[in-house]
Design a protein around this motif. Sequence first.
Motif, short mmCIF file in Angstrom:
data_model
loop_
_atom_site.label_atom_id
_atom_site.label_comp_id
_atom_site.label_asym_id
_atom_site.label_seq_id
_atom_site.Cartn_x
_atom_site.Cartn_y
_atom_site.Cartn_z
N SER A 5 0.81 -1.21 0.00
CA SER A 5 0.00 0.00 0.00
C SER A 5 0.84 1.27 0.00
CB SER A 5 -0.95 0.00 1.20
OG SER A 5 -0.22 0.08 2.40
N VAL A 6 2.15 1.13 -0.01
CA VAL A 6 3.03 2.30 -0.03
C VAL A 6 3.01 2.89 -1.44
CG1 VAL A 6 5.41 3.10 0.21
CG2 VAL A 6 4.51 1.38 1.77
N PRO A 7 2.67 4.19 -1.56
CA PRO A 7 2.65 4.79 -2.90
C PRO A 7 4.06 4.90 -3.48
CG PRO A 7 2.29 6.45 -1.20
CD PRO A 7 2.33 5.12 -0.51
N GLY A 8 4.12 4.97 -4.80
CA GLY A 8 5.40 5.12 -5.48
C GLY A 8 5.93 6.54 -5.38
N PHE A 9 7.17 6.69 -5.77
CA PHE A 9 7.83 7.99 -5.68
C PHE A 9 7.09 9.07 -6.46
CE2 PHE A 9 10.96 11.15 -7.02
CZ PHE A 9 11.50 11.51 -5.80
N GLU A 11 4.00 9.21 -7.54
CA GLU A 11 2.68 9.51 -6.98
C GLU A 11 2.78 10.36 -5.72
OE1 GLU A 11 2.53 5.91 -9.44
OE2 GLU A 11 3.70 6.31 -7.64
N THR A 12 3.84 10.17 -4.97
CA THR A 12 4.04 10.94 -3.75
C THR A 12 4.56 12.34 -4.05
OG1 THR A 12 4.53 8.89 -2.58
CG2 THR A 12 5.18 10.93 -1.50
N LEU A 13 5.41 12.47 -5.04
CA LEU A 13 6.03 13.75 -5.37
C LEU A 13 5.08 14.69 -6.11
CD1 LEU A 13 8.59 15.55 -5.51
CD2 LEU A 13 9.11 14.41 -7.67
N ILE A 14 4.43 14.20 -7.17
CA ILE A 14 3.61 15.05 -8.03
C ILE A 14 2.29 15.36 -7.34
CG2 ILE A 14 2.44 15.21 -10.25
CD1 ILE A 14 4.68 13.38 -11.36
N ALA A 15 1.91 16.64 -7.35
CA ALA A 15 0.66 17.09 -6.73
C ALA A 15 -0.37 17.38 -7.83
CB ALA A 15 0.93 18.36 -5.91
N PRO A 16 -1.65 17.23 -7.51
CA PRO A 16 -2.68 17.48 -8.52
C PRO A 16 -2.87 18.95 -8.86
CG PRO A 16 -3.69 16.95 -6.41
CD PRO A 16 -2.20 16.76 -6.25
N GLY A 17 -2.34 19.84 -8.04
CA GLY A 17 -2.50 21.27 -8.29
C GLY A 17 -1.79 22.07 -7.23
#
Length: 177
Positions: A5-9, A11-17
């Motif tokens: 369940s740990v998100p990838g790098f 997905e964690t770095l990029i923000a939706p806005g």
Amino acid sequence: MTTTSVPGFAETLIAPGPTPEYPGRMRRFGQLVGSWAAKGSRLDESTGDWHEREFTWIVEFVLDGRAVQDVEVVDVPVSDTHPDGRETVAMAVRVYDPHAGAWRVSYFAPAIGEYCHLVATPHRNGLRQDGTGTDGRPIRWNFVSITADAYSWEGWVSNDEGATWVLVEHNEATRIR
């Protein structure tokens, strides 16, 4: 939390806005979020020759929308090192500092040995980034014209502590996403 369940790098770095904390300030560089087809020219200061180049510039909100990160990607021959025929040659992180009321910019291009730190502020119809190049000389990077679908960018260097400036790079880009 299990490892599945740990998100990838990414997905964690990029923000939706942008962060909602200071939306007006985040629009300064946030307006550049997307992908751009860029053409540019760089001055070889040792010879005085200008060299043309093309690249893709990809910009995203990162760090929960408190920063903007970009990468410069060029086409290269397909190889074991570059199976997709692309190489990321540079990146910058631009973080808004609410205490200073300015953006802090760090740029890295390890293949050519460039590591620059700048402070960005609004300037006329664009953005001015002032700092110091790897060689210790003052640099000024200006987005001189930004629209929804295009931008122009100029890189300047000073050999006399900012009394005069020499244009060493110019880029024109159009939005592709």
